[in-house]
Scaffold this motif. Structure first.
Motif, PDB file in Angstrom:
ATOM      1  N   GLU A 188       0.812  -1.222   0.000  1.00 31.51           N
ATOM      2  CA  GLU A 188       0.000   0.000   0.000  1.00 31.51           C
ATOM      3  C   GLU A 188       0.844   1.269   0.000  1.00 31.51           C
ATOM      4  O   GLU A 188       0.318   2.371  -0.186  1.00 31.51           O
ATOM      5  N   GLY A 189       2.140   1.121   0.258  1.00 27.25           N
ATOM      6  CA  GLY A 189       3.006   2.288   0.312  1.00 27.25           C
ATOM      7  C   GLY A 189       2.885   3.072   1.606  1.00 27.25           C
ATOM      8  O   GLY A 189       3.359   4.212   1.692  1.00 27.25           O
ATOM      9  N   ALA A 190       2.247   2.482   2.609  1.00 24.50           N
ATOM     10  CA  ALA A 190       2.099   3.162   3.901  1.00 24.50           C
ATOM     11  C   ALA A 190       3.439   3.196   4.622  1.00 24.50           C
ATOM     12  O   ALA A 190       4.232   2.255   4.526  1.00 24.50           O
ATOM     13  N   THR A 191       3.689   4.294   5.359  1.00 25.80           N
ATOM     14  CA  THR A 191       4.972   4.431   6.043  1.00 25.80           C
ATOM     15  C   THR A 191       4.793   4.843   7.512  1.00 25.80           C
ATOM     16  O   THR A 191       5.358   5.849   7.961  1.00 25.80           O
ATOM     17  N   PRO A 192       4.010   4.100   8.293  1.00 27.86           N
ATOM     18  CA  PRO A 192       3.872   4.460   9.705  1.00 27.86           C
ATOM     19  C   PRO A 192       5.187   4.230  10.441  1.00 27.86           C
ATOM     20  O   PRO A 192       5.954   3.317  10.093  1.00 27.86           O
ATOM     21  N   LEU A 193       5.456   5.032  11.453  1.00 22.12           N
ATOM     22  CA  LEU A 193       6.646   4.789  12.265  1.00 22.12           C
ATOM     23  C   LEU A 193       6.491   3.494  13.044  1.00 22.12           C
ATOM     24  O   LEU A 193       7.461   2.756  13.232  1.00 22.12           O
ATOM     25  N   ARG A 194       5.263   3.211  13.485  1.00 22.55           N
ATOM     26  CA  ARG A 194       4.994   1.984  14.233  1.00 22.55           C
ATOM     27  C   ARG A 194       3.797   1.259  13.647  1.00 22.55           C
ATOM     28  O   ARG A 194       2.806   1.889  13.286  1.00 22.55           O
TER      29      ARG A 194
END
Length: 276
Positions: free
Chosen positions: A234-240
């Motif tokens: 999905e290309g998501a980039t959460p830190l956690r």
């Protein structure tokens, strides 16, 4: 679009399962293990889509050498997964100095070495992703796991800081924080000799709960790795990325308690400022 992943600690647990699922979906995997034969069955099935190297992450020189070789032989690597690690179960006083050094060198220093080795390569290729396998134990703490928590809280601080350093280079880091998950983690936990003084204490309660099965393990390892793969797709980039009801509820409660404790000390905190 198929991707190339570099994953440490792939002989068992989440690392092995992630490797299997990525190969099954058509991706390439550079997998590191301490025993090369541990992945022979996957090599037989997937051939040159599985690149295997022997690696002990406590050997910093070897980490840099293996990472450099993987990039040289495979070209672009899209995702680095720092997964190698294990736990120590027992009161802090029960552990030997060598056990303390080894778990820190594996879980913390080894992870730092891997990320540092990969960053120049990711920067040269114009970006990439790093997934650091942490744990709910990177934000909460159980008695009896103090050394494991020391390594996980340490790597969380390192990754959170480094994530800010790497924003200009298109490199995103994510801490993956599963709760208790049905893997072979417990069987690989190191157990120092017990001291009678800790009988019937909180550390002993946790140890007995694990041995009896009373300590709840509710996470589905397959779903954990699926959520990791989906996040990348999905290309998501959460830190956690916190995974599991236990992890979510435990971390949520711990953060609330810390906020409440901090707010209660606001007047004291402000009282030590230099006089204007």
């Amino acid at each position: 679009m198929n991707k190339t992943w570099f994953i440490t600690g792939t002989s068992a647990g989440l690392g092995r399962l992630l490797t299997e699922r990525l190969l099954a979906r058509g991706d390439r995997v550079a997998a590191t293990v301490r025993r090369l034969e541990a992945l022979d069955d996957l090599v037989d099935t997937y051939g040159d889509r599985l690149w295997v190297a022997k690696l002990d992450v406590t050997d910093a020189a070897a980490v840099h050498s293996v990472v450099d070789r993987a990039f040289a032989e495979l070209g672009r690597i899209d995702v680095i997964v720092s997964n190698a690690g294990y736990g120590v179960l027992g009161a802090a006083e029960e552990a030997s100095d060598e056990q303390i050094r080894h778990v820190i060198n594996t879980n913390l220093v080894g992870s730092i070495s891997l990320i540092r080795a990969a960053i120049p390569r990711l920067r040269e290729q114009g970006g990439g992703r790093v997934l650091q396998i942490s744990s709910e134990g990177g934000q909460i703490a159980y008695p009896g796991f103090s050394l494991y928590h020391a390594s996980k809280w340490g790597i969380e601080g390192f990754v959170e800081s480094m994530a800010k350093e790497l924003v200009p280079f298109g490199i995103a880091l994510t801490l993956v924080e599963p709760g208790p998950t049905a893997t072979n983690f417990v069987s690989g936990v190191v157990r120092p000799p017990t001291m009678a003084v800790y009988d019937a204490t909180p550390a002993d309660d946790v140890r007995r709960g694990i041995d009896s099965g009373a300590f709840p393990v509710t996470g589905d390892a397959g779903k954990v790795v699926d959520r990791m793969i989906e996040m990348i797709e999905e290309g998501a980039t959460p830190l956690r990325l916190t995974l599991g009801a236990s992890a979510f509820d435990g971390v949520h409660a711990a953060l609330q308690q810390r906020i409440e404790a901090l707010e209660a000390q606001k007047a004291i905190a402000y009282s030590v400022e230099l006089d204007k």
